[in-house]
Write an enzyme that holds these catalytic residues in place. Structure first.
Site, PDB file in Angstrom:
ATOM      1  N   GLU A  96       0.749  -1.106   0.006  1.00 46.82           N
ATOM      2  CA  GLU A  96      -0.095  -0.065   0.019  1.00 46.82           C
ATOM      3  C   GLU A  96       0.819   1.298   0.074  1.00 46.82           C
ATOM      4  OE1 GLU A  96      -2.240  -0.790   3.575  1.00 46.82           O
ATOM      5  OE2 GLU A  96      -0.745   0.506   4.752  1.00 46.82           O
ATOM      6  N   CYS A 109       3.853   8.360   0.326  1.00 45.01           N
ATOM      7  CA  CYS A 109       4.061   7.447   1.196  1.00 45.01           C
ATOM      8  C   CYS A 109       4.087   6.284   0.719  1.00 45.01           C
ATOM      9  CB  CYS A 109       3.206   7.689   2.340  1.00 45.01           C
ATOM     10  SG  CYS A 109       3.977   6.202   3.819  1.00 45.01           S
ATOM     11  N   CYS A 116       6.331  -7.124   7.223  1.00 43.80           N
ATOM     12  CA  CYS A 116       7.298  -6.548   8.081  1.00 43.80           C
ATOM     13  C   CYS A 116       7.837  -7.461   8.902  1.00 43.80           C
ATOM     14  CB  CYS A 116       6.764  -5.255   8.635  1.00 43.80           C
ATOM     15  SG  CYS A 116       8.317  -4.246   9.375  1.00 43.80           S
ATOM     16  N   CYS A 120       6.449  -4.009  15.787  1.00 49.05           N
ATOM     17  CA  CYS A 120       6.146  -2.916  16.575  1.00 49.05           C
ATOM     18  C   CYS A 120       4.681  -3.013  17.083  1.00 49.05           C
ATOM     19  CB  CYS A 120       6.419  -1.452  15.751  1.00 49.05           C
ATOM     20  SG  CYS A 120       7.960  -1.275  15.275  1.00 49.05           S
ATOM     21  N   CYS A 123       1.669  -0.877  15.304  1.00 51.75           N
ATOM     22  CA  CYS A 123       1.632  -0.815  13.746  1.00 51.75           C
ATOM     23  C   CYS A 123       0.827  -2.099  13.035  1.00 51.75           C
ATOM     24  CB  CYS A 123       2.996  -0.986  13.225  1.00 51.75           C
ATOM     25  SG  CYS A 123       3.163  -0.676  11.316  1.00 51.75           S
ATOM     26  N   CYS A 341      -0.889   2.572   8.849  1.00 49.45           N
ATOM     27  CA  CYS A 341      -0.076   1.661   7.743  1.00 49.45           C
ATOM     28  C   CYS A 341      -0.147   0.181   7.890  1.00 49.45           C
ATOM     29  CB  CYS A 341       1.470   1.941   8.342  1.00 49.45           C
ATOM     30  SG  CYS A 341       2.664   1.045   7.134  1.00 49.45           S
TER      31      CYS A 341
END
Length: 354
Positions: A96, A109, A116, A120, A123, A341
């Site tokens: 995205e 962005c 990932c 975190c 997130c 995100c």
């Protein structure tokens, strides 16, 4: 039975490598420069559209090479003019990107990985598995597609790029730097490096490598706590990259590049929003020239974090300013869409099992 020969990803080649391919195909070496211009200056993803090449050469390119173009899968348009897009990759993975309009700029962005590997806690992408790194051309394509949105919807050119989407850019170092080279090159998109910011969760050795490579783009650190105990809890990567290690790496980076650093700080309600937190952040800011972006949080359903109250955010920012720290407050954008995100990509892919 003969195996089918796989096509070569043409955008993975340097100009010199493409020149060698042209010569081996019986063509003049200068054809490579024409093709390179179509690929990187004109952002062409169809060999047939390369109109200054003879039809036999276009057919040969089609038979030998492939262009793994990224396409827009879904768009979400916010009442505040933010546009969030999910992008489909050639292997059906989903990433995205976001167009963030502001009075003085149009910012793209972009993502650097599918998912990932960092976890975190606040997130959405951190709750996805990392499937793979993005190639340089896949990052480049996001910029091109978001730039088209800026022109189509708002009649304005793209002015800035932030590598703050899905993934950790410094864990895809070579492809991120190659994408920036193509975006900034005169025979690419010719954007200024100072208009580009790469954001990291904090990989100390790779921050030092940025210094050694004397990069010209901007660096931002997602800090969110200037206290190791708190940062360990919300960003487990801090356990291997302590604040002391990060401060040392950032000072090394600054000594090599003379580029100030931006610290990103999301203020979470009851987590990192009191006076002691502001004091610790002000102390951390003394290591090198920097500024702080205070960021409002976009909550996600599967994480137990809330945005701090607006007055508390303002008090936090005022405390830093009173101590000489350049501080901006970035209000949340796209509250009426899947703005956080990874949220939109998660909707379109299967979540990992617990």
């Amino acid at each position: 039975m003969c195996a089918v020969k796989s096509k070569i990803d043409i955008r993975s080649l340097t100009l010199e490598q493409l020149q060698r391919h042209m010569v081996n195909m019986g063509e003049k070496a200068f054809r490579a420069k024409q093709i390179y211009s179509w690929l990187w200056q004109k952002s062409c993803v169809d060999f047939e559209a390369m109109s200054n090449l003879a039809k036999p050469l276009r057919d040969m390119l089609q038979e030998t090479f492939t262009i793994n173009a990224v396409t827009v899968r879904q768009e979400q348009r916010s009442s505040d003019r933010t546009i969030k897009s999910s992008f489909a990759l050639h292997d059906d993975n989903i990433i995205e990107g976001v167009l963030i309009p502001a009075p003085d700029r149009m910012t793209a962005c972009v993502s650097s990985q599918v998912g990932c590997s960092l976890t975190c806690k606040f997130c959405a992408t951190g709750y996805m598995d990392r499937k793979r790194n993005l190639n340089a051309d896949e990052i480049y394509d996001q910029v091109v597609l978001i730039a088209k949105q800026a022109q189509e919807y708002y009649g304005q050119p793209l002015t800035n790029i932030v590598y703050m989407g899905m993934g950790e850019p410094l864990l895809n170092y070579s492809n991120v730097l190659k994408s920036i080279e193509r975006i900034t090159a005169p025979d690419g998109l010719n954007m200024a490096a100072k208009r580009i910011t790469v954001s990291t969760a904090g990989i100390a050795k790779m921050i030092k490598k940025l210094g050694d490579d004397q990069v010209r783009f901007n660096l931002a650190l997602s800090l969110h706590a200037a206290n190791d105990t708190k940062r360990n809890e919300i960003m487990p990567i801090n356990e291997q990259n302590s604040l002391r290690a990060l401060a040392e790496a950032l000072k090394y980076y600054y000594a090599k590049t003379k580029n100030p650093v931006t610290y990103e700080y999301i203020v979470f309600n009851g987590v990192n929003d009191d006076l002691a937190d502001a004091q610790e952040l002000a102390a951390f800011c003394k290591h090198l020239p920097c500024k702080v972006n205070i960021i409002e949080y976009n909550p996600i359903a599967f994480a137990d974090f809330e945005n701090a109250a607006a007055d508390k955010i303002d008090q936090f920012a005022d405390y830093l300013r009173q101590r000489g720290v350049t501080t901006n407050v970035r209000r949340s954008r796209g509250k009426d869409i899947d703005a956080a995100c990874g949220q939109l990509a998660i909707k379109e892919t299967a979540m990992p099992t617990a």
